[in-house]
Design a protein around this motif. Structure first.
Motif, PDB file in Angstrom:
ATOM      1  N   LEU A 155       0.830  -1.206   0.000  1.00 30.64           N
ATOM      2  CA  LEU A 155       0.000   0.000   0.000  1.00 30.64           C
ATOM      3  C   LEU A 155       0.861   1.251   0.000  1.00 30.64           C
ATOM      4  O   LEU A 155       0.556   2.242  -0.675  1.00 30.64           O
ATOM      5  N   GLN A 162       3.735   3.309  -3.315  1.00 27.36           N
ATOM      6  CA  GLN A 162       3.605   4.470  -4.180  1.00 27.36           C
ATOM      7  C   GLN A 162       3.056   5.691  -3.465  1.00 27.36           C
ATOM      8  O   GLN A 162       2.871   6.742  -4.076  1.00 27.36           O
ATOM      9  N   HIS A 163       2.762   5.561  -2.157  1.00 30.57           N
ATOM     10  CA  HIS A 163       2.160   6.672  -1.426  1.00 30.57           C
ATOM     11  C   HIS A 163       2.800   6.794  -0.044  1.00 30.57           C
ATOM     12  O   HIS A 163       3.251   5.806   0.533  1.00 30.57           O
ATOM     13  N   ASP A 164       2.769   8.035   0.468  1.00 34.56           N
ATOM     14  CA  ASP A 164       3.215   8.265   1.838  1.00 34.56           C
ATOM     15  C   ASP A 164       2.032   8.090   2.779  1.00 34.56           C
ATOM     16  O   ASP A 164       0.870   8.234   2.378  1.00 34.56           O
ATOM     17  N   LYS A 165       2.330   7.780   4.058  1.00 34.32           N
ATOM     18  CA  LYS A 165       1.226   7.519   4.992  1.00 34.32           C
ATOM     19  C   LYS A 165       0.403   8.773   5.270  1.00 34.32           C
ATOM     20  O   LYS A 165      -0.720   8.688   5.764  1.00 34.32           O
ATOM     21  N   SER A 184      -0.322  10.901   2.790  1.00 33.30           N
ATOM     22  CA  SER A 184      -0.838  11.335   1.488  1.00 33.30           C
ATOM     23  C   SER A 184      -2.359  11.297   1.485  1.00 33.30           C
ATOM     24  O   SER A 184      -3.009  10.663   2.318  1.00 33.30           O
ATOM     25  N   ASN A 185      -2.926  12.013   0.514  1.00 39.09           N
ATOM     26  CA  ASN A 185      -4.384  12.050   0.395  1.00 39.09           C
ATOM     27  C   ASN A 185      -4.952  10.679   0.070  1.00 39.09           C
ATOM     28  O   ASN A 185      -6.076  10.353   0.464  1.00 39.09           O
ATOM     29  N   HIS A 186      -4.199   9.869  -0.646  1.00 36.97           N
ATOM     30  CA  HIS A 186      -4.696   8.532  -1.004  1.00 36.97           C
ATOM     31  C   HIS A 186      -4.964   7.702   0.249  1.00 36.97           C
ATOM     32  O   HIS A 186      -6.030   7.102   0.410  1.00 36.97           O
ATOM     33  N   VAL A 187      -3.990   7.694   1.169  1.00 37.93           N
ATOM     34  CA  VAL A 187      -4.162   6.899   2.392  1.00 37.93           C
ATOM     35  C   VAL A 187      -5.236   7.520   3.273  1.00 37.93           C
ATOM     36  O   VAL A 187      -6.076   6.817   3.857  1.00 37.93           O
ATOM     37  N   ASN A 188      -5.239   8.859   3.389  1.00 38.00           N
ATOM     38  CA  ASN A 188      -6.257   9.512   4.210  1.00 38.00           C
ATOM     39  C   ASN A 188      -7.655   9.237   3.673  1.00 38.00           C
ATOM     40  O   ASN A 188      -8.588   8.936   4.435  1.00 38.00           O
ATOM     41  N   GLU A 189      -7.832   9.346   2.364  1.00 41.32           N
ATOM     42  CA  GLU A 189      -9.150   9.079   1.778  1.00 41.32           C
ATOM     43  C   GLU A 189      -9.541   7.625   1.942  1.00 41.32           C
ATOM     44  O   GLU A 189     -10.717   7.303   2.144  1.00 41.32           O
ATOM     45  N   LEU A 190      -8.571   6.714   1.854  1.00 41.31           N
ATOM     46  CA  LEU A 190      -8.876   5.291   2.036  1.00 41.31           C
ATOM     47  C   LEU A 190      -9.380   5.023   3.451  1.00 41.31           C
ATOM     48  O   LEU A 190     -10.441   4.411   3.647  1.00 41.31           O
TER      49      LEU A 190
END
Length: 479
Positions: free
Chosen positions: A84, A87-90, A92-98
Motif C-alpha cells: 500500500l 507508491q504513497h506516503d502515509k 498522502s491524500n490517497h491513504v487519508n481518503e482510504l
C-alpha cells in the motif's frame, strides 16, 4: 551495491533480482539490480467528523479520532501495508481518503440501524461496534486500530436535537433545584417559629416551678408563720396576680405566635403552589415543544415511508408496463416475421413466374431466331409466315366482314383465272393455296380502302393510288 539500514520505526521493502515477491528487512545489502523503498510503521492519528443519520432520519455529526498503523507483529499484514505504501506516503491524500472512506462508510451503515436514543445512551457499545467493523475492513490493508475515540455527538445546523435535549435536562435540574430551595426555606421558617414557641413554653414552666419552690420555702418558717401569714397571704396574692398576668400575656403571645405561624405556613404553601404552577407551566411548554418535535419527526417518517411506498408502486407499474410493452413488441416481431415469411414466399412465387416468363421469352427468341435462319434472314418472309401462321389475315377479314355487314356494300368478285395452274405454270403445287391467297389480297385491300378510306400498313404494301371509287371498280372488273 549499498548497505541500507532502516530507523527504529521504519522497514526496508526490497524487490528485484533474486527476490520472489517483496523482502522486508531492517537492514540489508541492496544490489544494483534491486530496488529499495523505506516506509514508516509508526501509527498516525486520523481526525474525522462523520455526518450520519439515525434510523429516525435525524442527521448529526460524530467527531472521532482514530489512531491507525500497520500490524508489525504479523508479517503478512506488514507485507500488505508495504504494498500500500509503495507508491504513497502515509500522510498522502490517497491513504487519508482510504481510511476516511472505510470509517465513514461503516459508521454510517451502523448508525442507520440504530435510534438516536440508542446512539446517545450506548456510547460504549456504539464505539465497540464501530471499532470492530472498521477493523474488519482495514485488515485487507494490513492496518490495525490502536485507539479509537468517539467524541461528544454534535448537531447538524438546522437539526438541534442534542441542544434541545441538553436544554431539557438543564431546565429539569434547575426546576428541581428551585423546588428544593423553596422546600428548605419553608422548613427553616417553620422550624424557627416552632423554636420560639418552645422557648416561651419552657420559660412559663420554669416560672411555675419557681413559684412552687418559693411557697415550699416560705412554709418552712413555722415560727414566723403567724407573724408573716398576712404578709405571706399578700405576697401570695401578689404573686398569683403576677402569675395570672404573666399567664394572660403568655396566652396572648402564644395566640399571636400561632397566628403568625399559621399565616407564614399559608404564605409559604401559597408561594410554593404559585412557584409550582409557574414551573408546571414551563414544563408543559417544554412538553408541548417536545411533542411538537416528536410529531414532526413521526409525520416526516410517515411521509418518507409513504414516499418510498409510492416509489415502489410506481416502479411496479413501470415494470408491468415494460413487460406488457415487451409482450406487444414480441407479438409485433412475430407478426413482422410472419409477414416477412409471406413476402418471401410471394417474392419466391413472383421470382418463379419471372423465371418462367424469361424462359418463355428465351424460347420465343430461339423460335424467332430459328425461323429467321430458315428464311435466310429475310425479315419480311418471317413476318408474313407469322401472320399467316397466327391467322392475322383471317382475323382482319373477319373483323372487316363484321364491320361492313350492316352497311350492305357493293360486292365485287374477282377471278384471276388459271386457278388450276401452279405458280410456275404447272399443275397443282404445294404452294397453290398460298399463291391464290396472295392473289386475292390486293383486291381485298382495295375494297377496304374504297369502303373505309383506310390505307393498309406499310409492311403489307401500298395501293396503286387513291383513285375514284368508280374507276377503281372499273379497273377491277376489267382485270
Amino acid at each position: 551495491m549499498s548497505y541500507r539500514v532502516a530507523k527504529a520505526s521504519q522497514y526496508l521493502a526490497i524487490t528485484g533480482g533474486g527476490i520472489t515477491d517483496i523482502k522486508l528487512a531492517k537492514k540489508s545489502w541492496v544490489f544494483p539490480w534491486q530496488s529499495c523503498t523505506v516506509f514508516d510503521v509508526s501509527p498516525v492519528n486520523y481526525t474525522f467528523e462523520v455526518q450520519a443519520m439515525s434510523s429516525e432520519k435525524l442527521p448529526f455529526v460524530i467527531p472521532a479520532v482514530f489512531t491507525i498503523g500497520p500490524r508489525v507483529d504479523d508479517p503478512h499484514a506488514l507485507l500488505l501495508y508495504a504494498m500500500l505504501m509503495s507508491q504513497h506516503d502515509k500522510h498522502s491524500n490517497h491513504v487519508n481518503e482510504l481510511v476516511q472512506g472505510v470509517i465513514e462508510g461503516e459508521t454510517r451503515v451502523l448508525v442507520a440501524s440504530m435510534t438516536m436514543e440508542e446512539v446517545f445512551k450506548g456510547t460504549k457499545e456504539f464505539k465497540k461496534e464501530v471499532f470492530d467493523k472498521v477493523q474488519l475492513e482495514l485488515n485487507q490493508f494490513g492496518l490495525v486500530i490502536y485507539n479509537a475515540n468517539v467524541k461528544q455527538l454534535v448537531d447538524v445546523p438546522g437539526h438541534e436535537y442534542f441542544s434541545y435535549l441538553g436544554q431539557k435536562t438543564q431546565m429539569e435540574a434547575a426546576n428541581q433545584a428551585k423546588i428544593d430551595v423553596a422546600e428548605a426555606k419553608m422548613k427553616g421558617e417553620v422550624g424557627a417559629k416552632e423554636r420560639n414557641g418552645l422557648t416561651i413554653q419552657n420559660a412559663a414552666k420554669i416560672d411555675a416551678e419557681s413559684k412552687i419552690i418559693s411557697t415550699q420555702r416560705l412554709g418552712e418558717g413555722t415560727k414566723e408563720e403567724i407573724k408573716v401569714k398576712t404578709e405571706v397571704k399578700v405576697f401570695q396574692n401578689e404573686k398569683e396576680a403576677l402569675v395570672a398576668k404573666a399567664d394572660a400575656a403568655l396566652a396572648i403571645q402564644k395566640a399571636a405566635l400561632s397566628q403568625n405561624s399559621r399565616v407564614a405556613e399559608v404564605e409559604a404553601s401559597k408561594a410554593v403552589a404559585l412557584r409550582e404552577a409557574e414551573l408546571q407551566t414551563k414544563v408543559e411548554k417544554m412538553n408541548a415543544l417536545t411533542r411538537t418535535e416528536k410529531l414532526k419527526a413521526e409525520f416526516l417518517s410517515k411521509a418518507s415511508v409513504e414516499y418510498e411506498t409510492k416509489v415502489q408502486e410506481a416502479n411496479w407499474e413501470l415494470y408491468n408496463k415494460q413487460k406488457q410493452a415487451e409482450a406487444v413488441l414480441y407479438e409485433k416481431q412475430k407478426q413482422a416475421e410472419a409477414m416477412k415469411a409471406a413476402a418471401d414466399a410471394a417474392f419466391y412465387s413472383k421470382q418463379k413466374d419471372a423465371e418462367g416468363l424469361v424462359a418463355m421469352a428465351e424460347a420465343q427468341g430461339k423460335y424467332l431466331k430459328t425461323l429467321l435462319g430458315a428464311v435466310n434472314n429475310d425479315y419480311s418472309s418471317m413476318r408474313d409466315f407469322l401472320m399467316i401462321n397466327n391467322g392475322i389475315y383471317q382475323e382482319i377479314a373477319k373483323t372487316n366482314a363484321l364491320a361492313i355487314r350492316d352497311l350492305q356494300p357493293k360486292i365485287s368478285v374477282w377471278n384471276h383465272g388459271g386457278a388450276e395452274q401452279g405458280m410456275n405454270g404447272g399443275g397443282k403445287g404445294p404452294m397453290n393455296d398460298i399463291a391464290g391467297l396472295y392473289k386475292m389480297l390486293p383486291p381485298v385491300l382495295d375494297t377496304v380502302y374504297e369502303q373505309t378510306g383506310m390505307q393498309p400498313p406499310a409492311w403489307i404494301g401500298t395501293l396503286r393510288g387513291a383513285e375514284p371509287k368508280q374507276s377503281l371498280q372499273a379497273q377491277q372488273h376489267r382485270g
